[in-house]
Design an enzyme around this catalytic site. Structure first.
Site, PDB file in Angstrom:
ATOM      1  N   GLU A  84      12.802  17.132 -26.089  1.00 19.89           N
ATOM      2  CA  GLU A  84      13.406  18.308 -26.726  1.00 19.89           C
ATOM      3  C   GLU A  84      13.329  18.178 -28.254  1.00 19.89           C
ATOM      4  OE1 GLU A  84      17.550  18.737 -25.751  1.00 19.89           O
ATOM      5  OE2 GLU A  84      17.545  20.859 -26.290  1.00 19.89           O
ATOM      6  N   GLU A 119      22.402  22.027 -17.318  1.00 18.61           N
ATOM      7  CA  GLU A 119      21.790  23.231 -17.859  1.00 18.61           C
ATOM      8  C   GLU A 119      20.720  23.699 -16.867  1.00 18.61           C
ATOM      9  OE1 GLU A 119      20.857  24.942 -22.230  1.00 18.61           O
ATOM     10  OE2 GLU A 119      21.468  22.894 -22.037  1.00 18.61           O
TER      11      GLU A 119
HETATM   12  C1  BGC Z   1      18.178  24.842 -24.331  1.00 18.23           C
HETATM   13  C2  BGC Z   1      16.969  25.323 -25.073  1.00 18.23           C
HETATM   14  C3  BGC Z   1      17.202  26.785 -25.279  1.00 18.23           C
HETATM   15  C4  BGC Z   1      18.342  26.843 -26.255  1.00 18.23           C
HETATM   16  C5  BGC Z   1      18.672  28.162 -26.810  1.00 18.23           C
HETATM   17  C6  BGC Z   1      19.326  24.924 -25.285  1.00 18.23           C
HETATM   18  O1  BGC Z   1      20.493  24.430 -24.805  1.00 18.23           O
HETATM   19  O2  BGC Z   1      18.007  23.601 -23.774  1.00 18.23           O
HETATM   20  O3  BGC Z   1      15.789  24.860 -24.709  1.00 18.23           O
HETATM   21  O4  BGC Z   1      16.131  27.562 -25.590  1.00 18.23           O
HETATM   22  O5  BGC Z   1      19.491  26.216 -25.753  1.00 18.23           O
HETATM   23  O6  BGC Z   1      18.538  28.051 -28.092  1.00 18.23           O
END
Ligand code: BGC
Length: 723
Positions: free
Chosen positions: A606, A346
């Site tokens: 997270e 990501e």
């Molecule tokens: C990310 C988040 C992001 C979200 C969107 C995730 O996969 O890691 O931090 O804001 O997607 O909702």
């Protein structure tokens, strides 16, 4: 600048192998100055006569490449001699990588078909006043470099046995000129080096090095080896509950590092990629894995070259660790673009995350230049109707904008302006800011509210219905609240710039009335937070009291997600519930900021329970251990616990309000902020049964102790109050 250079590429596509481009030349006259302008489609590392040029790692950086590609300028005078070779290795980087790793991206598919292109211009100015230019063209040679593979998510393979070849002529191609811009952001540089804290065998018998701190960057290896022996490393953030090396949460990112040795003592670090890691597993090592010793490995932390400005310390060691974790969250995720996380497939510039963390970021470091570049990318990627991408650079190009994500377009410039007092950021972004609000106005299904959109909601809220990532706060409520907030900030920004904002002023009034009429009741913690914090509630105090009651009812426990959490403590302490705000901050049980700390976290997770009480992981696919968003609590510590605020009409701390709010569960709190106007300090501690406040202000300030306001000039002050 006007370019005389041509874009060049290897004659044939080298696949995974990174090309090296080179050009040899002699200096025939005494040199006064030599300047290199350079960029690439990918990431480049340039050297002159074997010496690296500049310190910028992963140059030219990550921008919205379809619109903007930075080039760099280096003074290379000191690196030249009579006979010279300029050589440049180009890796895939962000330009030609598989980004994002979990889904197809149309933008990226187009970009990644580009060749590994190089554009460079070396201007030689001689002492006799003449100049000469050496530019990339088909007189340059290219070859396979020892970098056999390099990619952002998957890592790097380097074969040191590969010797430089004679090369074949590079080919000129039609590369982009219209997108070229001078370096705008901070350079990404090597910033810190960490020695292993320990090296140990896991229960599975694997050999693992623990650096004791999660970092973003890479590992430098130093080995004595025979040719063809190999070092192979994998990266991980955490160990599983048995103490084994755990990589599932990297998802498809291989994050692997292979180095094939030549004879003798050698060092290497894979600098055309990066990893987010605390641990490395040694998969292969010269003479066998057991030969690996701590001194063979150094972790190098790589991040944007921002000046550190803010510092916090207090009497509670767990809180101090939390503050360190927040700082490391910024280091690890401010690598040219503010990213959600630095490790899995990501590592994207998620707008929501950046918006949430922006104020904290501006306290901890001087981020003006960093955000200036990223916000310019945001504006460049904004669609003509004002939609803002979920991620910037926008490699997702989603058809919708999401509340609290797209609002980064408005919130971030405003925060940067407040922190540094420079209206330039508002000038740069004003069209983009208005564009976002206009997008909402045009796309809503109900005038003066934002209904009918598709949003991330209160992402990761703990009151989510089972199986959902979204907390149970109403999406239209959140969207309409942010519609109001962004409109209000557009009005403020417009006033700073002397713009006519009458239309936005009446829009704001209409939103406020519609909101109050449609949402007379608040059904979640986050709804109370937004109603009070954005002053949408007719009686914000009542909304804050309701919030406090809700928090207490569920056992002094937060249920807020990405949207509510950043303002949660602010609302409590602004409306007379400071005690409760501290209770949440100091809570050690899940869910809380300190729970991960008790589990050994070295960055912000997270999920509050990324690692659960029983040692299991929250999940294997969405479980980052370096996600800065909840680190936004630091802005409460700076702004409320220590109480330092720039006065909004005098941003950049030209005038300051200092209203510390001590709590007797702490013995002391020291906060300092290097503002553009000088050092600002707010410290309180228990002394002989009193609170003693030591305050230093670089500008005129109003100091508020125990509700008593006093106006002071620049200087140092001492106050006492009853505990
Ligand atoms: C990310 C988040 C992001 C979200 C969107 C995730 O996969 O890691 O931090 O804001 O997607 O909702």
């Amino acid at each position: 600048m006007e370019w005389n250079a041509s874009w060049i590429r290897p004659a044939e596509d080298l696949g995974d192998v990174c090309p090296v481009f080179f050009k040899s030349f002699a200096l025939c006259k005494p040199l006064a100055k030599a300047t290199l302008h350079i960029t690439a489609l990918g990431v480049y590392e340039a050297s002159l006569n074997g010496n690296r040029i500049g310190e910028f790692i992963l140059a030219p950086g990550w921008t919205s490449y379809k619109k903007r590609l930075q080039y760099q300028e280096y003074d290379v005078t000191g690196l030249l001699s009579d006979q010279n070779t300029l050589s440049v290795v180009v890796g895939k980087g962000w330009y030609r990588g598989r980004i994002p790793g979990w889904t197809g991206s149309k933008v990226q598919q187009q970009l990644s078909q580009a060749p590994a292109g190089l554009l460079a211009e070396l201007t030689l100015s001689y002492t006799d006043g003449t100049t000469e230019q050496l530019v990339t063209d088909n007189s340059w040679l290219t070859d396979e470099s020892p970098v056999r593979f390099s990619e952002i998510y998957d890592g790097e393979t380097y074969d040191a046995t590969i010797l430089p070849g004679k090369g074949t002529p590079a080919v000129v191609f039609n590369g982009p000129y219209h997108t070229l811009i001078p370096q705008q952001g901070e350079e990404v540089r090597e910033q810190e080096r960490l020695c292993p804290a320990r090296i140990f065998h896991t229960p599975k018998g694997e050999l693992v090095v623990d650096f004791g701190q999660e970092v973003t960057g890479y590992v430098e290896i130093t080995v004595n080896a025979h040719t063809q022996e190999e070092v192979s490393l994998s990266h991980a953030e955490v160990l599983d509950k048995e103490g084994n090396f755990y990589t599932e949460n990297y998802r498809s990112a291989k994050a692997a590092y292979r180095y094939i040795c030549r004879d003798g003592l050698q060092s290497y670090k894979p600098h055309l990629t990066f990893f987010g890691f605390r641990y490395i597993r040694i998969n292969a090592f010269p003479g066998g894995i057991e030969n690996a010793k701590p001194e063979n490995f150094t972790a190098v932390a790589v991040y944007s070259n921002m000046h550190r400005t803010g510092r916090i310390s207090c009497s509670d060691p767990l809180l101090n660790r939390l503050f360190d974790n927040i700082l490391w969250g910024q280091k690890g995720n401010f690598l040219d673009v503010p990213t959600d996380c630095p490790q899995r497939d990501e590592r994207l510039g998620w707008t929501g995350d950046a918006q949430v963390f922006c104020r904290t970021a501006c306290f901890q470091y001087d981020t003006e230049r960093f955000f200036t570049k990223w916000l310019a990318d945001l504006a460049a990627d904004q669609t003509p109707d004002g939609r803002v991408g979920h991620v910037i650079p926008d490699v997702l190009e989603a058809p919708n904008g999401s509340a609290a994500w797209g609002d980064a377009a408005v919130i971030c410039p405003w925060e940067v302006y407040l922190a540094y007092g420079n209206p330039q950021i508002l000038k740069n972004q004003f069209t983009s800011m208005k564009g976002w609000v206009d997008y909402i106005t045009a796309s809503t299904t109900t005038p003066n509210l934002w209904t009918g959109g598709e949003h991330y909601g209160d992402w990761l809220g703990l009151d989510a219905p089972s199986g959902s990532y979204k907390g149970s706060s109403r999406e239209d409520f959140i969207a309409s609240a942010f519609y109001a907030h962004s409109t209000e900030l557009v009005i403020k920004a417009g006033k700073v710039l002397g713009e006519d904002v009458a239309a936005y002023e009446s829009l704001y009034q209409n939103i406020l009335s519609a909101f109050r009429e449609t949402y007379p009741k608040y059904t979640t913690q986050t709804e109370c937070v937004l109603a009070a914090h954005f002053r949408l509630a007719p009686n914000p105090q009542a909304a804050a009291d309701q919030l406090a009651a809700r928090v207490e009812q569920c056992g002094v426990r937060l249920e807020t997600g990405f949207v509510g959490t950043p303002y949660l403590l602010h609302v409590l302490s602004n409306y007379g519930h400071t005690d409760l705000a501290y209770s949440l901050l100091l809570r050690k049980e899940y869910p809380s900021w300190l729970y991960p700390v008790t589990k050994g976290a070295t960055t912000i997770w997270e999920h509050w329970d990324g690692i659960m009480e029983n040692g299991d992981f929250w999940s294997s696919d969405m479980n980052s251990f370096n996600h800065y968003a909840y680190g936004s609590v630091a802005d409460w510590v700076f702004g409320e616990a220590a109480g330092i605020h720039t006065v909004e009409d005098f941003p950049g701390y030209e005038k300051i309000r200092i209203a510390p709010k001590p709590d007797s569960r702490l013995d002391f709190l020291n906060v300092e902020l290097e503002t553009r106007r000088g050092m600002l300090r707010s410290c309180w501690k228990k002394e002989n049964g009193f609170w003693k406040y030591e305050i230093e202000t670089p500008s005129p300030a109003v100091i508020v102790i125990d509700g008593q306001e006093q106006a002071v000039e620049k200087g140092s002050y001492l106050f006492f109050s009853q505990i």
